[in-house]
Design a protein around this motif. Structure first.
Motif, PDB file in Angstrom:
ATOM      1  N   SER A   1      44.218 -12.394  -3.414  1.00 34.04           N
ATOM      2  CA  SER A   1      44.882 -13.651  -3.079  1.00 34.04           C
ATOM      3  C   SER A   1      45.909 -13.330  -2.003  1.00 34.04           C
ATOM      4  CB  SER A   1      45.579 -14.244  -4.309  1.00 34.04           C
ATOM      5  OG  SER A   1      46.501 -13.325  -4.853  1.00 34.04           O
ATOM      6  N   PRO A   2      45.736 -13.859  -0.783  1.00 32.76           N
ATOM      7  CA  PRO A   2      46.622 -13.472   0.322  1.00 32.76           C
ATOM      8  C   PRO A   2      48.058 -13.875   0.041  1.00 32.76           C
ATOM      9  CG  PRO A   2      45.275 -15.371   0.917  1.00 32.76           C
ATOM     10  CD  PRO A   2      44.753 -14.861  -0.386  1.00 32.76           C
ATOM     11  N   PRO A   3      49.016 -12.958   0.264  1.00 29.67           N
ATOM     12  CA  PRO A   3      50.421 -13.303   0.044  1.00 29.67           C
ATOM     13  C   PRO A   3      50.945 -14.211   1.147  1.00 29.67           C
ATOM     14  CG  PRO A   3      50.265 -11.109   0.947  1.00 29.67           C
ATOM     15  CD  PRO A   3      48.846 -11.591   0.730  1.00 29.67           C
ATOM     16  N   GLN A   4      52.028 -14.833   0.867  1.00 28.71           N
ATOM     17  CA  GLN A   4      52.682 -15.698   1.835  1.00 28.71           C
ATOM     18  C   GLN A   4      53.964 -15.008   2.313  1.00 28.71           C
ATOM     19  OE1 GLN A   4      51.328 -18.373   3.036  1.00 28.71           O
ATOM     20  NE2 GLN A   4      49.584 -18.389   1.631  1.00 28.71           N
ATOM     21  N   PRO A   5      53.944 -14.412   3.499  1.00 28.87           N
ATOM     22  CA  PRO A   5      55.152 -13.729   3.975  1.00 28.87           C
ATOM     23  C   PRO A   5      56.300 -14.715   4.165  1.00 28.87           C
ATOM     24  CG  PRO A   5      53.218 -13.120   5.270  1.00 28.87           C
ATOM     25  CD  PRO A   5      52.821 -14.282   4.428  1.00 28.87           C
ATOM     26  N   GLU A   6      57.467 -14.291   3.769  1.00 38.32           N
ATOM     27  CA  GLU A   6      58.638 -15.137   3.935  1.00 38.32           C
ATOM     28  C   GLU A   6      58.980 -15.274   5.417  1.00 38.32           C
ATOM     29  OE1 GLU A   6      61.803 -13.636   1.618  1.00 38.32           O
ATOM     30  OE2 GLU A   6      60.700 -13.747  -0.291  1.00 38.32           O
ATOM     31  N   LYS A   7      59.466 -16.459   5.771  1.00 39.48           N
ATOM     32  CA  LYS A   7      59.741 -16.748   7.174  1.00 39.48           C
ATOM     33  C   LYS A   7      60.833 -15.846   7.726  1.00 39.48           C
ATOM     34  CE  LYS A   7      60.932 -20.527  10.306  1.00 39.48           C
ATOM     35  NZ  LYS A   7      61.293 -21.979  10.416  1.00 39.48           N
ATOM     36  N   GLU A   8      61.875 -15.621   6.956  1.00 44.49           N
ATOM     37  CA  GLU A   8      62.964 -14.765   7.429  1.00 44.49           C
ATOM     38  C   GLU A   8      62.491 -13.336   7.613  1.00 44.49           C
ATOM     39  OE1 GLU A   8      66.117 -15.151   4.683  1.00 44.49           O
ATOM     40  OE2 GLU A   8      66.482 -17.279   5.103  1.00 44.49           O
ATOM     41  N   ASP A   9      61.641 -12.881   6.712  1.00 46.50           N
ATOM     42  CA  ASP A   9      61.127 -11.512   6.822  1.00 46.50           C
ATOM     43  C   ASP A   9      60.231 -11.364   8.036  1.00 46.50           C
ATOM     44  OD1 ASP A   9      60.793  -8.824   5.824  1.00 46.50           O
ATOM     45  OD2 ASP A   9      58.770  -9.416   5.273  1.00 46.50           O
ATOM     46  N   VAL A  10      59.438 -12.385   8.334  1.00 49.83           N
ATOM     47  CA  VAL A  10      58.548 -12.316   9.487  1.00 49.83           C
ATOM     48  C   VAL A  10      59.347 -12.320  10.785  1.00 49.83           C
ATOM     49  CG1 VAL A  10      56.753 -13.558  10.734  1.00 49.83           C
ATOM     50  CG2 VAL A  10      56.603 -13.336   8.259  1.00 49.83           C
ATOM     51  N   GLU A  11      60.402 -13.096  10.833  1.00 44.42           N
ATOM     52  CA  GLU A  11      61.205 -13.170  12.052  1.00 44.42           C
ATOM     53  C   GLU A  11      61.897 -11.844  12.350  1.00 44.42           C
ATOM     54  OE1 GLU A  11      63.864 -16.373  11.455  1.00 44.42           O
ATOM     55  OE2 GLU A  11      62.354 -17.948  11.740  1.00 44.42           O
ATOM     56  N   VAL A  12      62.250 -11.112  11.316  1.00 41.40           N
ATOM     57  CA  VAL A  12      62.986  -9.866  11.512  1.00 41.40           C
ATOM     58  C   VAL A  12      62.052  -8.688  11.722  1.00 41.40           C
ATOM     59  CG1 VAL A  12      64.618  -8.257  10.446  1.00 41.40           C
ATOM     60  CG2 VAL A  12      64.939 -10.721  10.196  1.00 41.40           C
ATOM     61  N   ARG A  13      60.935  -8.645  11.007  1.00 39.80           N
ATOM     62  CA  ARG A  13      60.101  -7.449  10.951  1.00 39.80           C
ATOM     63  C   ARG A  13      58.761  -7.611  11.640  1.00 39.80           C
ATOM     64  NH1 ARG A  13      62.042  -4.238   6.821  1.00 39.80           N
ATOM     65  NH2 ARG A  13      60.021  -3.253   6.505  1.00 39.80           N
ATOM     66  N   ALA A  14      58.567  -8.626  12.487  1.00 42.12           N
ATOM     67  CA  ALA A  14      57.270  -8.864  13.115  1.00 42.12           C
ATOM     68  C   ALA A  14      57.446  -9.275  14.564  1.00 42.12           C
ATOM     69  CB  ALA A  14      56.496  -9.938  12.354  1.00 42.12           C
ATOM     70  N   LYS A  15      56.384  -8.987  15.354  1.00 38.38           N
ATOM     71  CA  LYS A  15      56.318  -9.468  16.712  1.00 38.38           C
ATOM     72  C   LYS A  15      55.828 -10.912  16.719  1.00 38.38           C
ATOM     73  CE  LYS A  15      57.389  -5.422  18.499  1.00 38.38           C
ATOM     74  NZ  LYS A  15      58.633  -5.179  19.275  1.00 38.38           N
ATOM     75  N   ALA A  16      55.912 -11.541  17.861  1.00 38.95           N
ATOM     76  CA  ALA A  16      55.483 -12.934  17.963  1.00 38.95           C
ATOM     77  C   ALA A  16      53.975 -13.024  17.729  1.00 38.95           C
ATOM     78  CB  ALA A  16      55.847 -13.495  19.337  1.00 38.95           C
ATOM     79  N   GLY A  17      53.568 -13.917  16.859  1.00 42.84           N
ATOM     80  CA  GLY A  17      52.147 -14.109  16.558  1.00 42.84           C
ATOM     81  C   GLY A  17      51.604 -13.234  15.462  1.00 42.84           C
ATOM     82  N   TRP A  18      52.438 -12.399  14.857  1.00 40.63           N
ATOM     83  CA  TRP A  18      52.021 -11.512  13.786  1.00 40.63           C
ATOM     84  C   TRP A  18      52.800 -11.843  12.520  1.00 40.63           C
ATOM     85  CZ3 TRP A  18      47.977  -8.175  14.611  1.00 40.63           C
ATOM     86  CH2 TRP A  18      47.626  -7.952  15.936  1.00 40.63           C
ATOM     87  N   PRO A  19      52.189 -11.597  11.336  1.00 33.45           N
ATOM     88  CA  PRO A  19      50.864 -11.022  11.074  1.00 33.45           C
ATOM     89  C   PRO A  19      49.759 -12.062  11.198  1.00 33.45           C
ATOM     90  CG  PRO A  19      51.950 -11.511   9.012  1.00 33.45           C
ATOM     91  CD  PRO A  19      52.942 -11.842  10.096  1.00 33.45           C
TER      92      PRO A  19
END
Length: 565
Positions: free
Chosen positions: A170-188
């Motif tokens: 079941s695919p997890p739902q990454p938190e928005k704040e975590d994605v903004e800090v630890r991801a590039k634009a368009g990822w994951p």
């Protein structure tokens, strides 16, 4: 040697034959030549990465005679040739359900050639061919997985992995704040299998890396490499830890499915008697692991998770209890029901004392009364019938030796002298042929460390298994390169064990000399040092070591009248 291994691997009637019979111009570098050169490169230069540029540089260094031996022309063997060969071999060996067989523009599915070996079978044919036929599979084999990071840059660094649990995801739902800090634009991104894709490598997934001396427990992006290694023979003192099989899957894949796929991909099947695995496999559902091993006739030993070490009552019989996968009578004393587990920091004496406690607990255990039935059920008899203890509810047990423990069971309140039917669903994940914690169990399960030695050989001592160990993307090309590296490690182990006195062609046991042993225990080493000191001439300095230095003598006391006299 590399040519002998590739020819012995029995892969010429599959992908290699399909490549020879294809339409169009013949390749300047055949797939067979590519495999021979890549394997020879890993045998002679094991500490270099398996990049195609290094392989091409190695091919450029070959002499004219060596090029003719492997079928390589003087003007061929460049980096472009080897890239085309690896890509063509990967296209042939891609699984039937691979996303690479689907055309992204038209949606057309490219069919897989009929009768072609699977990717796992192809890789294990090469690995098994690197072991001389005189060395039969060990009686005990160990199974484990290790991390293989991808060379692609990670565009998203999650805090936790997204593993496949119970063969479902079941695919997890990454938190928005975590994605903004630890991801590039368009990822994951969402990968072809529904899981999170965190790099440009389309098959690399996020998995869990256990703690070692070099790093702490964390998540990584890459693949899981499953290894099946010769662990040992019961009663034998020496063993060569050959790699018998390998399998590569995206990180976080279901380990039970990967372990069974590895066992089924062996050329001659699983020929060992025992399989020792860690909790990554045994903690899976019984329907997906232990039941499948029972159907294949494989005996298994494994460690128990903390959640598995609980008391459970049988489904139909309330006068017996399940403890650590073994059925015991209710006469088992309370202090023997919850014993400690084996830890890393325990000494040999502490382990021996703990095993003795597990052995004493077996006096209250049920034993199989006959063979296992086709449906998986088996009848077990109580300890008073099997002669393990004396129970007042079973008068015949009173004739046993006085050294047998005697219970204080109330009348008609135990099953020490009865039988019970044990069904497959009862304590299915914890049950194993050898009772947990006993000396026999520790002897078999202790051999599981052989696979840890294979992991260290791949990562440190005899190979390269880090982020820059390979420059290709995808499960299939990386699996092919890792299979060649495993075969090269087997050749290295054979060379170090027998000093070239045993070759890849050795087929008779009388031609195998005794394995070289390491020089002595520390005590013998100290004795040799003491003897070497005696041979030296002249005064020698006194070494105190751990001894306490001698006290300084007090100054002499001057008596009165001594000077006058």
């Amino acid at each position: 040697m590399a040519k002998i291994i590739v020819d012995r691997a029995d892969i010429s009637d599959g992908a290699l034959a399909f490549d020879e019979c294809r339409r169009g111009q013949k390749r300047l570098v055949s797939l067979r030549t590519f495999l021979i050169i890549a394997l020879a490169f890993k045998i002679q230069k094991p500490k270099q990465s398996s990049s195609l540029s290094n392989i091409a540089r190695f091919a450029f260094e070959l002499t004219h005679t060596e090029r003719q031996l492997v079928g390589l022309a003087d003007f061929a063997g460049t980096n472009d040739h080897f890239e085309a060969n690896l890509a063509a071999l990967a296209r042939l060996l891609e699984p039937e359900d691979s996303h690479r067989r689907v055309d992204t523009q038209t949606g057309e599915i490219r069919p897989r050639p009929i009768g072609l070996l699977t990717l796992d079978q192809f890789c294990n044919r090469i690995v098994e061919a690197s072991i001389p036929p005189v060395f039969q599979p060990a009686q005990v084999q160990a199974l484990d997985s290790t991390d293989v990071p991808t060379s692609a840059r990670r565009m998203y660094a999650p805090r936790k992995p997204d593993p496949v649990v119970d063969d479902q995801y079941s695919p997890p739902q990454p938190e928005k704040e975590d994605v903004e800090v630890r991801a590039k634009a368009g990822w994951p991104r969402k990968g072809h299998d529904g899981r999170l894709q965190c790099s440009v490598d389309p098959d690399a997934r996020v998995g869990w890396r256990t703690q070692t001396e070099d790093h702490d427990t964390n998540a990584f992006n890459g693949y899981d490499l499953h290894l099946l290694v010769d662990a040992g023979f019961v009663g034998y003192e020496t063993i060569v830890y050959f790699i018998r099989g390998m399998l590569l899957r995206p990180a976080g894949s279901y380990k039970a499915a990967a372990g069974l796929a590895l066992i089924d991909s062996l050329h001659h099947g699983f020929e060992a008697e025992w399989l020792a695995s860690d909790r990554g496999y045994s903690y899976c559902k019984a329907d997906n692991w232990t039941f499948q091993l029972d159907q294949r006739g494989i005996k298994y030993v494994h460690d128990l998770h903390t959640n598995q070490r609980r008391q459970r009552n049988p489904i139909r019989d309330k006068r017996a209890i399940w403890i650590d996968g073994t059925l015991f009578s209710t006469a088992l004393p309370r202090e023997m029901r919850q014993l400690k587990n084996f830890t890393i920091g325990m000494t040999d004496d502490e382990k021996r004392e703990l095993r003795e406690k597990y052995e004493r607990r077996l006096s209250y255990a049920f034993m199989n009364n006959g063979a296992v039935k086709p449906d998986g059920s088996v009848q077990q008899k109580g300890p008073a019938i099997s002669g393990r203890l004396r129970c007042p509810n079973n008068p015949a047990s009173g004739r046993y030796a006085r050294t047998k423990p005697e219970t204080k069971c109330k009348p008609h309140d135990c099953d020490c002298g009865g039988t019970t039917m044990v069904y497959p669903q009862e304590s299915s994940r914890e049950r194993q042929p050898l009772p947990f914690g006993t000396t026999r169990w520790a002897e078999i399960y202790g051999m599981r460390t052989a696979v840890e030695s294979a992991n260290s050989n791949l990562k440190m001592w005899r190979g390269v298994l880090n982020r820059h160990g390979s420059s290709v993307f995808g499960t299939t090309p990386n699996a092919i390169l890792l299979a060649l590296q495993c075969a090269a490690i087997n050749v290295s182990l054979l060379h170090d064990a027998y000093d070239n006195k045993v070759t890849i062609k050795t087929a008779k046991s009388e031609h195998v000399p005794p394995k070289r042993r390491r020089r002595g225990a520390p005590r013998a080493l100290h004795q040799r040092r003491a003897r070497s000191r005696k041979r030296l001439t002249g005064p020698q300095p006194v070494t105190q070591g751990r001894r306490r230095p001698a006290p300084t003598p007090p100054p002499p006391v001057e008596r009165k009248g001594a000077a006058a006299s």
